[in-house]
Structures are given as structure tokens and as C-alpha cells.
Write a protein that holds these residues in place. Structure first.
Motif, PDB file in Angstrom:
ATOM      1  N   ASP A   1       0.804  -1.228   0.000  1.00 56.68           N
ATOM      2  CA  ASP A   1       0.000   0.000   0.000  1.00 56.68           C
ATOM      3  C   ASP A   1       0.835   1.274   0.000  1.00 56.68           C
ATOM      4  O   ASP A   1       0.287   2.376  -0.030  1.00 56.68           O
ATOM      5  CB  ASP A   1      -0.923   0.002   1.219  1.00 56.68           C
TER       6      ASP A   1
ATOM      7  N   SER B   1       0.277   3.960  -2.962  1.00 52.84           N
ATOM      8  CA  SER B   1      -1.067   4.541  -2.911  1.00 52.84           C
ATOM      9  C   SER B   1      -1.219   5.482  -1.722  1.00 52.84           C
ATOM     10  O   SER B   1      -1.886   6.517  -1.814  1.00 52.84           O
ATOM     11  CB  SER B   1      -2.128   3.432  -2.833  1.00 52.84           C
TER      12      SER B   1
ATOM     13  N   HIS C   1      -5.886  -7.962   0.306  1.00 50.58           N
ATOM     14  CA  HIS C   1      -4.444  -7.737   0.204  1.00 50.58           C
ATOM     15  C   HIS C   1      -3.704  -9.049  -0.043  1.00 50.58           C
ATOM     16  O   HIS C   1      -4.267 -10.132   0.041  1.00 50.58           O
ATOM     17  CB  HIS C   1      -3.924  -6.996   1.440  1.00 50.58           C
TER      18      HIS C   1
ATOM     19  N   ILE D   1      -8.546  -0.354   1.005  1.00 44.42           N
ATOM     20  CA  ILE D   1      -7.585  -1.315   1.539  1.00 44.42           C
ATOM     21  C   ILE D   1      -8.294  -2.267   2.504  1.00 44.42           C
ATOM     22  O   ILE D   1      -9.057  -1.831   3.374  1.00 44.42           O
ATOM     23  CB  ILE D   1      -6.439  -0.584   2.250  1.00 44.42           C
TER      24      ILE D   1
END
Length: 339
Positions: A112, A115, A177, A172
Motif C-alpha cells: 500500500d 497509494s 491484500h 484497503i
């Protein structure tokens, strides 16, 4: 003064300020902050859940810390964003429930990171896209002496590319993930900026969140000693203040306090950058907060399928496979390509 210093794990405002102060005093110092610390604080984490967020150094309690760290990246007080990725399951973390010293240290971050930097930095008007590339890629490549093999799009460089969609959003979640963990410290956070394709040495390894990579495809990258980006400063060939443009000029002009005040102002939505690049809007005046047109806050790029097309092609050269990114028929009417 003659020895470079790389400070990793900068997670607090005060430590970032110390790194910046040393740089402005002429020391060859570089600072790296982490995805976990720019992505969130501990302010709204229940006490019963904090065991899962244990890192070293810690994620800070103040809700203002992520923004302050992002400002430090904007001003070049900090130069790099890392992930410090080290995931555990809740059960593994709970081993130290009754003994703090047994809590394994580490959280997710690598998937992540980019982002989060785009959302907290570019989308909120603190960074421009060029600075985004610098703090997520190019600066690290230069500091660790793998530039221009890495950190640059050019003939002869490795075709390690990310095709980035600044308009796209994603939420998220531990459900989607790719970490070997049953929780995510950024759970439920919606971020702008999504990688549509990731190419490693010319091969597409991620496509629309689907990972397509084979074990053993990675390779060792040697890092020679004495990177020019670092030692040119020490040997007096370039000043630390020459490594960046307007933000460091502001430091030397004594306007640091003014710049911090400016970044505290809420930046309203502006015209899309696509209109500016097409020549329909004036470029920002000199002395603006950022050094590229994206100072206008949120970047509203667009893909017009009627006016342009995107293609990825592969060719062979002396170094192997390379990827060519082409944008056909852009607003100006000319085709362009980048290696």
C-alpha cells in the motif's frame, strides 16, 4: 561532515526536523520515513487493538504526525519512503499479550506504500507527481547507487515500470491484500492512485491487482560503494541545497515558516492538470509551493479513449527485454513515447 548518514525509520515530527536541520547546516544526511507512519496514527486505535500495531520505532499517537511527515518529504527534509514491511498474524502478535518484550515488531506496508503516498501527498496537495516519483523510487536508486539502472525510464535502464491511474480508487482490506496476515493496519481506508500494470524488466507482473509472477524471477542487484549522488556533496562538487529546486531555495531565503503556514491552508479543487498541459490554462507562477503544475492540489488526469490509446510493446536490445510506453494522439496532436 565527511561521512554520509542515512537515517531510516523516521516516524516523528521532531526527528524529521532534526534531519532537515542537519541538511540545511551542510551535513550529508538523508532521511527515510515509513508507509505505516505517513498512512495513519494511533490516535483512533482502541487499546485492545494496539498490540497488533507494534513497530520499532512506533507509529505515533498524534493525528497530525502523518501530515507533518508528508510536509518533510515535500521540503526535502526527508528523501525516501520505505515500507519496513514485516507482517504477522494476530495470533503471532498475541504471544506477547502478557510480556511486551515478546511482541513481534512489524506491520504491513509494501503493498500500500505508493497509494498512501499519492493519497496523503499528491491528492491532498502536498506533493507534485514528480516529487512522488522521487520519494518512492528515484531518490533511493541514487542514494544506494543503482541509478540509472533503476529509478529512471531510459534506454539501457531496467524496464521496471508502474502504469499509474491517479483517478482510480481502492479500499484497503485484509480480504483483498496479498500479505500473509489476517489484519491490515490501513483497514477500510480508501485511497486514490492505483497501479494498473507493474512491469519488472519488461515483463508484466501485476495487472489490475492480479499478481502474475513466478518464483525465481527476481535477481540480485549489486550496489557499488561511493554513489556519486552522495559523495559529490561530500567532495564539494555540489551543494546539498542544489539537489532540489524551489523548496530548498525557500529554506535559504528564510521562508520556511511561511511555507509551513501555506501548506496548512486547505487547498481547494482546481482545474484538471490535463487542461493545463493542453495549453488551456496558465502554468503556475514562480515561487509556488511545488515545482511542477500539479501544485494545483488534486491531480485530475483523465484517459479519453476517443483521443488516445495506450500500448505496451516489447523489443530486444543489448540488455534484453525493454518495454515501450506510448500515448498516441495526445491533446497536442503529436504521438509520444517513453522508454
Amino acid at each position: 561532515m565527511k561521512t554520509p548518514l542515512y537515517v531510516t525509520g523516521v516516524t516523528s515530527k521532531s526527528s524529521a526536523e532534526l534531519v532537515g536541520r542537519a541538511r540545511r547546516s551542510g551535513y550529508c544526511v538523508f532521511g527515510e520515513t515509513l508507509a505505516s507512519s505517513i498512512g495513519r496514527s494511533m490516535s483512533n486505535v482502541p487499546k485492545s487493538e494496539r498490540i497488533y500495531y507494534i513497530t520499532s520505532p512506533p507509529i505515533r499517537m498524534s493525528a497530525e504526525t502523518p501530515r507533518q511527515l508528508m510536509k518533510s518529504l515535500a521540503y526535502d527534509d526527508l528523501q525516501v519512503t520505505g515500507s519496513d514491511n514485516c507482517t504477522f498474524s494476530k495470533k503471532q502478535k498475541e504471544v506477547g499479550a502478557h510480556d511486551f518484550t515478546k511482541i513481534p515488531s512489524g506491520v504491513n506496508g509494501v503493498e500500500d506504500r505508493m497509494s498512501l503516498v499519492w493519497e496523503k501527498g499528491v491528492h491532498q496537495g502536498l506533493l507534485d507527481p514528480c516529487r512522488f516519483v522521487a520519494v518512492t523510487s528515484t531518490n533511493a536508486a541514487k542514494i544506494f547507487n543503482v541509478y540509472p539502472q533503476k529509478g529512471r525510464i531510459a534506454v539501457g535502464s531496467d524496464a521496471d515500470l508502474v502504469i499509474w491511474n491517479p483517478q482510480a480508487t481502492r479500499t484497503i482490506s485484509k480480504q483483498t491484500h496479498h500479505h500473509a496476515s489476517d489484519f491490515n493496519i490501513f483497514e477500510g481506508m480508501t485511497v486514490h492512485g492505483v497501479p494498473e500494470f507493474v512491469l519488472v524488466r519488461g515483463r508484466i507482473c501485476v495487472e489490475n491487482e492480479t499478481v502474475r509472477v513466478a518464483e525465481g524471477f527476481g535477481r540480485f542487484i549489486p550496489m557499488a560503494v561511493r554513489p556519486p549522488f552522495v559523495y559529490d556533496i561530500i567532495e564539494g562538487k555540489v551543494q546539498t541545497t542544489e539537489r532540489s529546486s524551489e523548496h530548498h531555495e525557500e529554506h535559504q531565503n528564510g521562508n520556511l515558516a511561511k511555507k509551513y503556514a501555506e501548506l496548512d491552508i486547505l487547498i481547494p479543487p482546481q482545474e484538471p492538470i490535463s487542461a493545463m498541459l493542453a495549453g488551456n490554462l496558465p502554468m503556475p507562477a514562480e515561487g509556488s509551493i511545488c515545482s511542477t503544475p500539479s501544485v494545483r492540489g488534486r491531480v485530475d488526469g483523465k484517459r479519453d479513449l476517443q483521443e488516445s490509446s495506450f500500448s505496451i510493446s516489447e523489443e530486444l536490445d543489448k540488455s534484453g527485454v525493454r518495454a515501450c510506453i506510448k500515448v498516441k494522439n495526445p491533446p497536442g496532436g503529436k504521438s509520444s513515447g517513453f522508454w
